[in-house]
Scaffold this active site. Structure first.
Site, PDB file in Angstrom:
ATOM      1  CE  LYS A  11      -3.978  -2.167   2.303  1.00 57.57           C
ATOM      2  NZ  LYS A  11      -4.902  -2.082   3.468  1.00 57.57           N
ATOM      3  CE1 TYR A  51      -9.581  -2.850   0.177  1.00 59.16           C
ATOM      4  CE2 TYR A  51      -8.635  -0.983  -0.998  1.00 59.16           C
ATOM      5  CZ  TYR A  51      -8.491  -2.086  -0.173  1.00 59.16           C
ATOM      6  OH  TYR A  51      -7.247  -2.421   0.306  1.00 59.16           O
ATOM      7  CG  ASN A 114      -3.605  -2.172   6.989  1.00 59.24           C
ATOM      8  OD1 ASN A 114      -3.453  -1.843   5.825  1.00 59.24           O
ATOM      9  ND2 ASN A 114      -4.666  -2.841   7.403  1.00 59.24           N
ATOM     10  CG  HIS A 117      -5.580  -6.093  -0.201  1.00 59.85           C
ATOM     11  ND1 HIS A 117      -6.820  -6.002   0.394  1.00 59.85           N
ATOM     12  CD2 HIS A 117      -5.711  -7.011  -1.194  1.00 59.85           C
ATOM     13  CE1 HIS A 117      -7.663  -6.821  -0.231  1.00 59.85           C
ATOM     14  NE2 HIS A 117      -7.012  -7.448  -1.203  1.00 59.85           N
ATOM     15  CD  GLU A 128      -9.187  -8.918  -3.427  1.00 58.77           C
ATOM     16  OE1 GLU A 128      -9.984  -8.347  -2.658  1.00 58.77           O
ATOM     17  OE2 GLU A 128      -8.074  -9.379  -3.045  1.00 58.77           O
TER      18      GLU A 128
HETATM   19  P1  ADP Z   1      -8.060  -6.640   5.908  1.00 60.72           P
HETATM   20  O1  ADP Z   1      -7.220  -5.740   5.006  1.00 60.72           O
HETATM   21  O2  ADP Z   1      -7.293  -7.099   7.107  1.00 60.72           O
HETATM   22  O3  ADP Z   1      -8.728  -7.766   5.152  1.00 60.72           O
HETATM   23  P2  ADP Z   1     -10.655  -5.289   5.917  1.00 60.72           P
HETATM   24  O4  ADP Z   1     -10.949  -6.047   4.662  1.00 60.72           O
HETATM   25  O5  ADP Z   1     -11.647  -5.378   7.033  1.00 60.72           O
HETATM   26  O6  ADP Z   1      -9.228  -5.714   6.513  1.00 60.72           O
HETATM   27  O7  ADP Z   1     -10.475  -3.753   5.576  1.00 60.72           O
HETATM   28  C1  ADP Z   1      -9.859  -3.342   4.371  1.00 60.72           C
HETATM   29  C2  ADP Z   1      -8.915  -2.210   4.677  1.00 60.72           C
HETATM   30  O8  ADP Z   1      -9.665  -1.092   5.138  1.00 60.72           O
HETATM   31  C3  ADP Z   1      -7.910  -2.466   5.808  1.00 60.72           C
HETATM   32  O9  ADP Z   1      -6.770  -3.200   5.397  1.00 60.72           O
HETATM   33  C4  ADP Z   1      -7.557  -1.051   6.225  1.00 60.72           C
HETATM   34  O10 ADP Z   1      -6.621  -0.436   5.328  1.00 60.72           O
HETATM   35  C5  ADP Z   1      -8.905  -0.357   6.099  1.00 60.72           C
HETATM   36  N1  ADP Z   1      -9.643  -0.373   7.374  1.00 60.72           N
HETATM   37  C6  ADP Z   1     -10.200  -1.443   7.995  1.00 60.72           C
HETATM   38  N2  ADP Z   1     -10.802  -1.104   9.142  1.00 60.72           N
HETATM   39  C7  ADP Z   1     -10.625   0.240   9.258  1.00 60.72           C
HETATM   40  C8  ADP Z   1     -11.021   1.220  10.239  1.00 60.72           C
HETATM   41  N3  ADP Z   1     -11.711   0.876  11.314  1.00 60.72           N
HETATM   42  N4  ADP Z   1     -10.650   2.512  10.027  1.00 60.72           N
HETATM   43  C9  ADP Z   1      -9.958   2.868   8.921  1.00 60.72           C
HETATM   44  N5  ADP Z   1      -9.552   2.003   7.968  1.00 60.72           N
HETATM   45  C10 ADP Z   1      -9.888   0.709   8.129  1.00 60.72           C
HETATM   46 MG    MG Z   2     -10.104  -7.617   3.569  1.00 59.26          MG
END
Ligand code: ADP
Ligand code: MG
Length: 140
Positions: A11, A51, A114, A117, A128
């Site tokens: 990212k 997304y 974070n 992805h 994807e």
């Molecule tokens: P993951 O990437 O672990 O599969 P999710 O699919 O739930 O997590 O969420 C997609 C992305 O959205 C996350 O990797 C993160 O970048 C962002 N995200 C998730 N939860 C939050 C939140 N509470 N606040 C802001 N950004 C979030």
């Molecule tokens: Mg996810």
């Protein structure tokens, strides 16, 4: 266990800090092969389409703006149980909750920024991977 392919994205927070090599070393160190890779800059519309499953979530707009805010490296990773193995190496969504030795623990900044992805199921991985790559760009 079966050999699978999964979609990975390094990212914008990670490309900005020039740690794509360190992240790839983590993947390769646990047997996840990089079988396709390209550095791109998503448009806002592309981020929104990628997304779309999160469209109803409160963080959707902010997430899409962030994903379009800088370069990303999109990849196909291949290996035994690649989808769950990759998610294990990435760690929990929130870096503060991620286990030791995971990418998000080591490199993640916030729950949004974070660093990585990863697809979450075989169906998601197929969608994807197809979003970013054609068959001829994936070389196992
Ligand atoms: P993951 O990437 O672990 O599969 P999710 O699919 O739930 O997590 O969420 C997609 C992305 O959205 C996350 O990797 C993160 O970048 C962002 N995200 C998730 N939860 C939050 C939140 N509470 N606040 C802001 N950004 C979030
Ligand atoms: Mg996810």
């Amino acid at each position: 266990m079966a050999v699978e392919r999964t979609l990975s994205i390094i990212k914008p927070d990670a490309t900005a800090r020039d740690i794509t090599g360190k992240i790839n070393a983590k993947f390769e160190g646990v047997g996840l092969r990089v079988v396709a890779q390209k550095r791109i800059r998503l448009t806002l519309a592309q981020a929104q389409a990628f997304y779309e499953v999160h469209a109803e979530r409160s963080f959707y707009d902010e997430l899409c703006e962030y994903m379009a805010s800088g370069p990303v490296v999109v990849q196909v990773l291949e290996g035994e149980d690649a989808i769950s193995h990759h998610r294990e190496v990435m760690g929990a969504t929130n870096p503060a909750a991620a286990a030791e030795d995971t990418i998000r623990k080591e490199f993640g900044v916030t729950v949004q920024e974070n660093s990585v992805h990863g697809s979450d199921s075989p169906e998601t991985a197929a969608r994807e991977i197809g979003f970013f790559f054609s068959q001829v760009e994936i070389v196992g």
